[in-house]
Design a protein around this motif. Structure first.
Motif, PDB file in Angstrom:
ATOM      1  N   THR A  65       0.833  -1.202   0.000  1.00  0.00           N
ATOM      2  CA  THR A  65       0.000   0.000   0.000  1.00  0.00           C
ATOM      3  C   THR A  65       0.866   1.249   0.000  1.00  0.00           C
ATOM      4  OG1 THR A  65      -1.716  -1.191   1.229  1.00  0.00           O
ATOM      5  CG2 THR A  65      -1.891   1.207   1.157  1.00  0.00           C
ATOM      6  N   GLU A  81       2.050   1.632  -3.464  1.00  0.00           N
ATOM      7  CA  GLU A  81       0.934   2.113  -4.285  1.00  0.00           C
ATOM      8  C   GLU A  81       0.720   3.619  -4.079  1.00  0.00           C
ATOM      9  OE1 GLU A  81      -3.950   1.654  -4.437  1.00  0.00           O
ATOM     10  OE2 GLU A  81      -2.751   0.259  -3.239  1.00  0.00           O
ATOM     11  N   ALA A  82       0.749   4.054  -2.810  1.00  0.00           N
ATOM     12  CA  ALA A  82       0.552   5.464  -2.520  1.00  0.00           C
ATOM     13  C   ALA A  82       1.665   6.312  -3.130  1.00  0.00           C
ATOM     14  CB  ALA A  82       0.494   5.673  -1.008  1.00  0.00           C
ATOM     15  N   ASP A 139       1.143   6.570  -6.859  1.00  0.00           N
ATOM     16  CA  ASP A 139       0.061   7.488  -7.225  1.00  0.00           C
ATOM     17  C   ASP A 139       0.478   8.946  -7.048  1.00  0.00           C
ATOM     18  OD1 ASP A 139      -1.437   5.228  -7.667  1.00  0.00           O
ATOM     19  OD2 ASP A 139      -2.636   5.404  -5.842  1.00  0.00           O
ATOM     20  N   HIS A 172      -6.852  11.583  -2.735  1.00  0.00           N
ATOM     21  CA  HIS A 172      -6.362  10.202  -2.819  1.00  0.00           C
ATOM     22  C   HIS A 172      -6.946   9.385  -1.667  1.00  0.00           C
ATOM     23  CE1 HIS A 172      -3.201  11.101  -5.827  1.00  0.00           C
ATOM     24  NE2 HIS A 172      -3.102  12.257  -5.198  1.00  0.00           N
ATOM     25  N   ARG A 173      -7.241   8.139  -1.940  1.00  0.00           N
ATOM     26  CA  ARG A 173      -7.726   7.222  -0.907  1.00  0.00           C
ATOM     27  C   ARG A 173      -7.080   5.860  -1.124  1.00  0.00           C
ATOM     28  NH1 ARG A 173     -12.166   8.058   2.192  1.00  0.00           N
ATOM     29  NH2 ARG A 173     -12.779   6.334   3.554  1.00  0.00           N
ATOM     30  N   TRP A 174      -6.503   5.321  -0.044  1.00  0.00           N
ATOM     31  CA  TRP A 174      -5.872   4.007  -0.117  1.00  0.00           C
ATOM     32  C   TRP A 174      -6.412   3.114   0.992  1.00  0.00           C
ATOM     33  CZ3 TRP A 174      -2.449   8.393   0.110  1.00  0.00           C
ATOM     34  CH2 TRP A 174      -2.012   8.812  -1.157  1.00  0.00           C
ATOM     35  N   THR A 175      -6.617   1.852   0.668  1.00  0.00           N
ATOM     36  CA  THR A 175      -7.123   0.880   1.638  1.00  0.00           C
ATOM     37  C   THR A 175      -6.104  -0.243   1.785  1.00  0.00           C
ATOM     38  OG1 THR A 175      -9.422   1.358   1.039  1.00  0.00           O
ATOM     39  CG2 THR A 175      -8.997  -0.714   2.194  1.00  0.00           C
ATOM     40  N   THR A 215      -1.866   2.781   8.945  1.00  0.00           N
ATOM     41  CA  THR A 215      -2.233   3.920   8.102  1.00  0.00           C
ATOM     42  C   THR A 215      -1.239   5.060   8.259  1.00  0.00           C
ATOM     43  OG1 THR A 215      -3.686   4.716   9.871  1.00  0.00           O
ATOM     44  CG2 THR A 215      -4.693   3.374   8.147  1.00  0.00           C
ATOM     45  N   ILE A 249      -6.744   7.238   4.374  1.00  0.00           N
ATOM     46  CA  ILE A 249      -6.071   5.929   4.402  1.00  0.00           C
ATOM     47  C   ILE A 249      -6.820   5.022   5.372  1.00  0.00           C
ATOM     48  CG2 ILE A 249      -3.873   4.730   4.663  1.00  0.00           C
ATOM     49  CD1 ILE A 249      -2.512   7.520   4.515  1.00  0.00           C
TER      50      ILE A 249
END
Length: 337
Positions: free
Chosen positions: A48, A51-52, A55, A83-86, A93, A115
């Motif tokens: 994650t 990924e963040a 992005d 932006h939103r990450w899970t 987080t 997050i």
């Protein structure tokens, strides 16, 4: 391309490399990621973070797969916006946040970040630490941001969410944190979710006795609507020139008293040393101060974690760190060009 040996540290080494790459525009290759860990390679929370960073930085990435021990990361341009990450687990987080925040700040980009995952994780700074200890220091260095804990996420269920709204800010400014000053506020808060309140009450009894807390300096907070059960004891000391947050986490087969004793022992060590930064805040100050090109702070004995992070920062930035033992458990960490 900067080559990095991932055997030298854990996930923090990767997150620091991602942050530095975004800040400087320098690509990097890391091999042997978390090579000495029981479960080596990239786990969900590390993916994650990658990924963040991808992005935010419009990056090209190779090797971002579960269990991968090699990663190639080539950043593009910094992107703000929403932006939103899970994470999908109780992975931290706050550590994902700290991967992307430095670059957004340094490049003066506004962003709104959400997050989802763990907010109170034994292996990472808690959301309380970010709100009360880390971000206030960053504000002194020029960061303009607002932070919110939307929902708690405890280990192992996760399911929490943090948000940060970052405004266009000036680049990090050098800061000297050599003197703590007087303690102006102290508070212990026991957080319980889907477990008996008595557990938190027992933790507070210990905190009051060990830290000399009086009426109004301790509170119990029952969380409603969290995905799973959990418990944390958050102890906050606010001084004239900095705030320290110490957190104990409830776990199976560990008494509430033992959880509280551990957190209180950390707080007492910080109080007795008379330093500004505790061990955890010290780790978090290295990169912002390096980006500022200068700064210093007093702290407890630096961890191997901090030293390996400093060595990695020196690979990307034209700075040098000095770790000076001032005696009696007190150290000074300084960064200069």
């Amino acid at each position: 391309m900067i080559e990095i040996d991932g055997h030298a540290g854990g996930g923090q080494l990767l997150r620091t490399a991602l942050a530095l790459s975004l800040c400087t525009g320098e690509p990097f290759a890391m091999d042997g990621i978390r090579g000495k860990r029981e479960r080596p390679g990239l786990l969900r929370q590390h993916l994650t973070a990658v990924e963040a960073a991808r992005d935010i930085g419009g990056a090209t990435v190779e090797g971002a797969l579960p269990g991968s021990m090699a990663l190639r990361f080539t950043p593009g341009g910094i992107r703000g916006g929403d932006h939103r990450w899970t994470i999908g687990t109780a992975g931290s987080t706050t550590l994902v946040l700290q991967t992307v925040l430095p670059a957004l700040w340094m490049h003066g980009v506004a962003a709104s970040l959400a997050i989802e995952g763990g907010t109170h994780n034994p292996q990472a700074p808690s959301a309380d630490f970010i709100a009360d200890a880390f971000l206030p220091v960053m504000a002194k260095m020029g960061l303009e941001a607002s932070f919110a804990l939307d929902s708690h996420g405890f280990y192992p269920a996760g399911g929490g969410c943090i948000r940060l709204d970052l405004h266009t800010s000036s680049r990090p400014a050098a800061l000297d944190l050599s003197t703590r000053g007087e303690i102006v506020e102290k508070h212990a808060r026991a957080i319980v979710s889907a477990i008996p309140s008595k557990i938190g009450e027992r933790e507070l009894i210990v905190a009051k006795a060990r830290l000399g807390l009086v009426e109004g300096e301790a509170s119990l907070h029952a969380v409603h609507g969290a995905v799973g059960p959990g418990n944390a004891l958050s102890i906050r000391f606010r001084a004239e020139h900095g705030t320290a947050v110490f957190t104990g986490f409830g776990e199976k087969r560990v008494t509430a008293e033992a959880v509280a004793e551990r957190a209180c022992a950390q707080a007492r060590a910080w109080l007795d040393a008379g330093v500004v930064a505790d061990t955890y805040l010290a780790d978090q100050l290295l990169l912002p101060m390096a980006l500022a090109g200068g700064g210093s702070f007093t702290t407890l004995t630096p961890s191997d974690h901090a030293r390996s992070n400093a060595a990695l920062i020196e690979k990307f930035l034209p700075v040098e760190f000095e770790f000076r033992d001032d005696g009696r458990g007190r150290w000074t960490v300084a960064v200069s060009r």
